[in-house]
Enzyme design. Structure first.
Site, PDB file in Angstrom:
ATOM      1  N   GLY A  32       0.817  -1.215   0.000  1.00 54.14           N
ATOM      2  CA  GLY A  32       0.000   0.000   0.000  1.00 54.14           C
ATOM      3  C   GLY A  32       0.847   1.261   0.000  1.00 54.14           C
ATOM      4  O   GLY A  32       0.379   2.344   0.369  1.00 54.14           O
ATOM      5  N   THR A  34       1.948   3.110  -2.485  1.00 62.47           N
ATOM      6  CA  THR A  34       1.456   4.147  -3.401  1.00 62.47           C
ATOM      7  C   THR A  34       0.384   4.987  -2.714  1.00 62.47           C
ATOM      8  O   THR A  34       0.388   6.216  -2.783  1.00 62.47           O
ATOM      9  CB  THR A  34       0.848   3.477  -4.664  1.00 62.47           C
ATOM     10  OG1 THR A  34       1.708   2.436  -5.107  1.00 62.47           O
ATOM     11  CG2 THR A  34       0.608   4.478  -5.763  1.00 62.47           C
ATOM     12  N   HIS A  90      11.956   0.914   0.748  1.00 64.38           N
ATOM     13  CA  HIS A  90      11.639  -0.481   1.085  1.00 64.38           C
ATOM     14  C   HIS A  90      12.780  -1.087   1.914  1.00 64.38           C
ATOM     15  O   HIS A  90      12.731  -2.248   2.284  1.00 64.38           O
ATOM     16  CB  HIS A  90      11.482  -1.327  -0.184  1.00 64.38           C
ATOM     17  CG  HIS A  90      10.233  -1.021  -0.970  1.00 64.38           C
ATOM     18  ND1 HIS A  90       9.013  -0.819  -0.390  1.00 64.38           N
ATOM     19  CD2 HIS A  90      10.038  -0.909  -2.317  1.00 64.38           C
ATOM     20  CE1 HIS A  90       8.108  -0.587  -1.340  1.00 64.38           C
ATOM     21  NE2 HIS A  90       8.700  -0.639  -2.505  1.00 64.38           N
ATOM     22  N   SER A 121      -0.336 -10.060  -4.445  1.00 63.60           N
ATOM     23  CA  SER A 121      -0.193  -8.794  -5.184  1.00 63.60           C
ATOM     24  C   SER A 121       1.163  -8.756  -5.894  1.00 63.60           C
ATOM     25  O   SER A 121       1.247  -8.405  -7.072  1.00 63.60           O
ATOM     26  CB  SER A 121      -0.316  -7.620  -4.200  1.00 63.60           C
ATOM     27  OG  SER A 121      -0.126  -6.403  -4.854  1.00 63.60           O
ATOM     28  N   LYS A 246      -6.415  -4.600  -7.492  1.00 61.75           N
ATOM     29  CA  LYS A 246      -7.801  -4.629  -7.024  1.00 61.75           C
ATOM     30  C   LYS A 246      -7.992  -3.753  -5.794  1.00 61.75           C
ATOM     31  O   LYS A 246      -9.089  -3.317  -5.492  1.00 61.75           O
ATOM     32  CB  LYS A 246      -8.221  -6.065  -6.693  1.00 61.75           C
ATOM     33  CG  LYS A 246      -8.630  -6.867  -7.925  1.00 61.75           C
ATOM     34  CD  LYS A 246      -9.090  -8.264  -7.555  1.00 61.75           C
ATOM     35  CE  LYS A 246     -10.513  -8.277  -7.017  1.00 61.75           C
ATOM     36  NZ  LYS A 246     -10.946  -9.648  -6.637  1.00 61.75           N
ATOM     37  N   GLY A 247      -6.925  -3.553  -5.032  1.00 56.44           N
ATOM     38  CA  GLY A 247      -7.000  -2.679  -3.861  1.00 56.44           C
ATOM     39  C   GLY A 247      -7.947  -3.189  -2.790  1.00 56.44           C
ATOM     40  O   GLY A 247      -8.612  -2.412  -2.117  1.00 56.44           O
TER      41      GLY A 247
HETATM   42  P1  A3P Z   1      -3.428  -5.288  -5.071  1.00 58.78           P
HETATM   43  O1  A3P Z   1      -2.403  -5.782  -6.033  1.00 58.78           O
HETATM   44  O2  A3P Z   1      -3.819  -6.302  -4.046  1.00 58.78           O
HETATM   45  O3  A3P Z   1      -4.628  -4.694  -5.756  1.00 58.78           O
HETATM   46  P2  A3P Z   1       2.304  -0.849  -3.371  1.00 58.78           P
HETATM   47  O4  A3P Z   1       1.770   0.510  -3.581  1.00 58.78           O
HETATM   48  O5  A3P Z   1       3.059  -1.014  -2.086  1.00 58.78           O
HETATM   49  O6  A3P Z   1       3.051  -1.325  -4.571  1.00 58.78           O
HETATM   50  O7  A3P Z   1       1.049  -1.802  -3.172  1.00 58.78           O
HETATM   51  C1  A3P Z   1       0.203  -2.061  -4.261  1.00 58.78           C
HETATM   52  C2  A3P Z   1      -1.138  -2.515  -3.719  1.00 58.78           C
HETATM   53  O8  A3P Z   1      -1.824  -1.369  -3.169  1.00 58.78           O
HETATM   54  C3  A3P Z   1      -1.998  -3.046  -4.842  1.00 58.78           C
HETATM   55  O9  A3P Z   1      -2.783  -4.084  -4.247  1.00 58.78           O
HETATM   56  C4  A3P Z   1      -2.820  -1.832  -5.226  1.00 58.78           C
HETATM   57  O10 A3P Z   1      -4.029  -2.144  -5.875  1.00 58.78           O
HETATM   58  C5  A3P Z   1      -3.061  -1.201  -3.857  1.00 58.78           C
HETATM   59  N1  A3P Z   1      -3.343   0.249  -3.975  1.00 58.78           N
HETATM   60  C6  A3P Z   1      -2.723   1.152  -4.768  1.00 58.78           C
HETATM   61  N2  A3P Z   1      -3.282   2.363  -4.620  1.00 58.78           N
HETATM   62  C7  A3P Z   1      -4.267   2.219  -3.726  1.00 58.78           C
HETATM   63  C8  A3P Z   1      -5.221   3.135  -3.143  1.00 58.78           C
HETATM   64  N3  A3P Z   1      -5.254   4.413  -3.513  1.00 58.78           N
HETATM   65  N4  A3P Z   1      -6.096   2.645  -2.232  1.00 58.78           N
HETATM   66  C9  A3P Z   1      -6.063   1.335  -1.876  1.00 58.78           C
HETATM   67  N5  A3P Z   1      -5.198   0.435  -2.379  1.00 58.78           N
HETATM   68  C10 A3P Z   1      -4.306   0.868  -3.289  1.00 58.78           C
END
Ligand code: A3P
Length: 272
Positions: A32, A34, A90, A121, A246-247
């Site tokens: 999460g 991003t 990270h 994910s 999918k978030g």
């Molecule tokens: P999924 O692949 O399960 O959908 P990171 O940002 O650490 O790379 O994590 C990516 C995960 O955060 C992805 O999960 C993505 O869909 C989810 N994500 C990205 N933006 C988001 C937001 N604004 N709200 C909720 N989840 C989000």
């Protein structure tokens, strides 16, 4: 450490000089980051960008506004020029530069996510960007490696515990958050982040629904549908669109079964 970043993480450890006002969004990949970058950037810059209509998040991806320090040393993203500087990382806690760990009062916000969701994910993501070896493995093989800590910035447990322990020892320095809590009550978590960073919302801002507008701006739907996040790259080979899947929370089993073509065993494994 991913092989393409070993040199950069090393330079980060040895050379990075944290400023007192610096903020670090720390995470294990796919937890999460991003979302938390977007929220943190919006909170600390809300005076500069009071109008949501021309907010930088509408024209830039959160990873461009909040650079990953490791990628900064590759020259893929630039160091922020305004303070407070907000960075992403990270890198595991014990491997951070001393200037972050104990030579400055900078702050760290860590986001943790259900490791099953993080794994699925990552697996889907690495498959899309064709990052080996994960993209070439069967899900069972990749999961075995993940459990054995053979994953970028792994093992997951050490990564999470490193930041968790520090958040217990120094709660004013490290804020430990969970992706699931943000999904459950993002309003509460946004206020918590703002208080922790020393940027609390005033009553007037609450009346003007500033918190709600930040939440909407950073929401999954808004970010995924934003033109700026539909194409192009952030770092050399990382396409923006793949940062939005999918978030959801606790969706790992459903997605795993879809990938394997089997029926899922429900959510009970995670609860247990
Ligand atoms: P999924 O692949 O399960 O959908 P990171 O940002 O650490 O790379 O994590 C990516 C995960 O955060 C992805 O999960 C993505 O869909 C989810 N994500 C990205 N933006 C988001 C937001 N604004 N709200 C909720 N989840 C989000």
């Amino acid at each position: 450490c991913p092989s393409i970043l070993i040199k950069e993480v090393n330079i980060f450890q040895k050379q990075f000089q944290a400023k007192e006002s610096d903020i670090f969004v720390a995470s294990f990949p796919k937890s999460g980051t991003t979302w938390l970058k977007a929220i943190t950037f919006s909170i600390v810059n809300r005076q500069r960008f009071s109008s949501i209509d021309n907010h930088p998040l509408l024209t830039s991806n959160p990873h461009q506004l909040v650079p990953a320090v490791e990628f900064m040393y590759r020259g893929d993203v630039h160091c922020p020029t305004t303070e407070p500087r907000v960075f992403g990382t990270h890198t595991p806690f014990p491997s951070l530069p001393n200037s972050i760990i104990d030579q400055s009062n900078c702050k760290i916000i860590y986001i943790c996510r259900n490791p099953f969701d993080t794994f699925v994910s990552a697996w889907i993501y690495f498959d899309k960007i064709k990052l080996e070896p994960l993209s070439t493995l069967k899900i069972e093989e990749a999961f075995e490696m993940y459990c054995n800590g053979i994953i970028e910035f792994g093992p997951w447990w050490s990564h999470m515990l490193g930041y968790w322990k520090e958040s217990m020892a120094k709660p004013s320095k490290v804020l430990f958050l969970k992706y699931e809590d943000l999904k459950e009550d993002v309003n509460f978590e946004v206020k918590k982040i703002a208080d922790f960073l020393g940027f609390p919302f005033t009553q007037e801002e609450e009346n003007k629904e500033v918190i709600e507008s930040i939440i909407k701006l950073c929401s999954f739907e808004k970010m995924k549908d934003s033109e700026v996040n539909k194409s192009g790259i952030i770092y050399q080979f990382l396409e923006k669109k793949y940062f939005f899947g999918k978030g959801e929370t606790r969706d790992w089993n459903c997605r795993r079964s879809m990938l394997e073509g089997t029926s899922g065993a429900g959510d009970s494994c995670w609860k247990d």
